[in-house]
Design an enzyme around this catalytic site. Sequence first.
Site, PDB file in Angstrom:
ATOM      1  N   GLU A 290       0.826  -1.223   0.000  1.00 45.78           N
ATOM      2  CA  GLU A 290       0.000   0.000   0.000  1.00 45.78           C
ATOM      3  C   GLU A 290       0.849   1.258   0.000  1.00 45.78           C
ATOM      4  OE1 GLU A 290      -4.486  -0.686   1.777  1.00 45.78           O
ATOM      5  OE2 GLU A 290      -3.046   0.295   3.067  1.00 45.78           O
ATOM      6  N   HIS A 319       9.019 -26.132   0.269  1.00 48.40           N
ATOM      7  CA  HIS A 319       8.360 -27.248  -0.417  1.00 48.40           C
ATOM      8  C   HIS A 319       7.166 -26.768  -1.221  1.00 48.40           C
ATOM      9  CE1 HIS A 319      10.828 -30.136   1.878  1.00 48.40           C
ATOM     10  NE2 HIS A 319      10.831 -29.139   2.736  1.00 48.40           N
ATOM     11  N   LYS A 433     -13.944   1.069  -2.941  1.00 48.89           N
ATOM     12  CA  LYS A 433     -14.747   1.350  -1.737  1.00 48.89           C
ATOM     13  C   LYS A 433     -16.008   2.106  -2.132  1.00 48.89           C
ATOM     14  CE  LYS A 433     -11.405   2.223   1.957  1.00 48.89           C
ATOM     15  NZ  LYS A 433     -10.863   3.309   2.767  1.00 48.89           N
TER      16      LYS A 433
HETATM   17  O1  PA5 Z   1      -3.111   1.596   5.841  1.00 52.11           O
HETATM   18  C1  PA5 Z   1      -4.232   2.036   5.735  1.00 52.11           C
HETATM   19  O2  PA5 Z   1      -4.503   3.255   5.866  1.00 52.11           O
HETATM   20  C2  PA5 Z   1      -5.413   1.119   5.463  1.00 52.11           C
HETATM   21  O3  PA5 Z   1      -5.009  -0.185   5.264  1.00 52.11           O
HETATM   22  C3  PA5 Z   1      -6.386   1.162   6.615  1.00 52.11           C
HETATM   23  O4  PA5 Z   1      -5.760   0.722   7.794  1.00 52.11           O
HETATM   24  C4  PA5 Z   1      -7.627   0.290   6.346  1.00 52.11           C
HETATM   25  O5  PA5 Z   1      -8.225   0.665   5.147  1.00 52.11           O
HETATM   26  C5  PA5 Z   1      -8.624   0.395   7.477  1.00 52.11           C
HETATM   27  O6  PA5 Z   1      -9.007   1.736   7.671  1.00 52.11           O
HETATM   28  P1  PA5 Z   1      -9.785   2.182   8.952  1.00 52.11           P
HETATM   29  O7  PA5 Z   1      -8.858   2.105  10.117  1.00 52.11           O
HETATM   30  O8  PA5 Z   1     -10.196   3.600   8.681  1.00 52.11           O
HETATM   31  O9  PA5 Z   1     -10.941   1.257   9.102  1.00 52.11           O
END
Ligand code: PA5
Length: 481
Positions: A290, A319, A433
Amino acid sequence: MAIYFDETNLRSDMVGASDGVSAADIRRTTGKALAGLKNFRSLCDEGRYGFPALPFDETTCRAIQRYAAEVRGSYDTVCLIGIGGSALGAWALDCGLRGPHPVQGEYSKDFPRLVILDNVDPVFVGSALESMNPSRTLSLVVAKSGSTAETISTFLIVRDWMEEKLGKKTNQRIVAVTSEKRGDLKALATEEGYQTFHLPDNVGGRFSVLSAVGLVPAALIGIDIRKLLKGAAAITNLSWSKDITTNMALRAAMLNYLLWTRKGKSIQVAFPYSNRLWGTALWFRQLWAESLGKARTRKGELVNVGQTPVAALGTTDQHSQVQLYMEGPRDKAFRFWSVAKPSMPARIPRVHTGFEAFDYLSGHSLAKLIEAERRSTQAALTENHRPNCNFVLDRIDEEHLGAFLQLMEFETAFMGELLDINAFDQEGVELGKKFTFALMGRKGYEEYAERFARYEEKRAAGVECACGHAHHHAPAAKKRR
Ligand code: PA5
């Protein structure tokens, strides 16, 4: 606390000039890496990014410890509802410090179980509820935004399940971790009087394991969070050092940057030789993907960069994956993680069976075997021109794990600097989303509902293929207009 970074097998002397990093490459890139360090430091000093400050936040640490001490003994299960950065850190800590699932030992009020509901698979959530007792469960809902569909929907189910049994007392058995000043979860928590902890706005989900996001679940299951922060503080100080020979995060970032951008290593394999680090590998996978998979540079130039992280477990995946790693495309860089002093050696009994496959193992230990397997795999990859390095943790305890997680966050941030990308946003997940919100009928997402309908119409109309026929995707979606 001792963590070592062995970079030897990333070097061209070991894996060849086409696949490894040379001394000249390092000399040429050191200036750029140091400039990245300087820039990142000033962004942090301006308050843009907050994860480096987390290990020094005494107030939060104390408040969490106080609360954990108060409620201790009133539950045997902590049910964490969160996803992505709001769940993976807790899992890494639980798996690392209390043992790999599913062999953690019998849970009790003294050794509470951590159940992490990070998926809306109905069977998973349903089965989890069947396995817990609401009277002995403390529920912890974690969402920075306060609006993530998966977290909110699961939370509503869990809350309902608790209310059926506990009625009005439910609110005392719910803890929320969210942003202080925004979001519907914050609003609901205030209205209902849930115990609430906050994470700073300048700390993103995947960089939040050492904020309340990771520390609250850790403290609730009995992990010493002060020691976690102590290890992380030591690595933070080291990561600000301008000495690239000792600053492991900066050095690892620079070497991996060279492998990625100059040697075509577009895949990064994290290869822990410890089941206890498996949760950490999955956490790292999110952090790397990410943070570093981006369309544009900070200047707006379209680059579509990204190094695909893969998690593999040693020796299990020898393996399963190593055939590909040895003979497949030369597009991978490997990072092994090993533990110098595992907490249990697991002696192999002394036996003399007369059978060759048994007797040579007699009297050794699994600790020795796993180490031999890791070293052998590294040697084999090196002979085959596959660059690999090893991070050695002296042992796995709070201090080492806290330090290791912080080390990887720094490395990721420095990699973002070297690539000139914003490692802290995640625009790429937004469109999916929004379509989900639209499909679930959320107000304000009508435009996305229409866009989705157009996409479905296109699918239903079929696509013309090279054979000249239109192929319909089954089942053809009904036309909406
Ligand atoms: O790294 C990030 O920002 C995302 O992976 C969030 O942690 C994830 O989308 C969850 O978001 P939230 O804490 O708002 O539910």
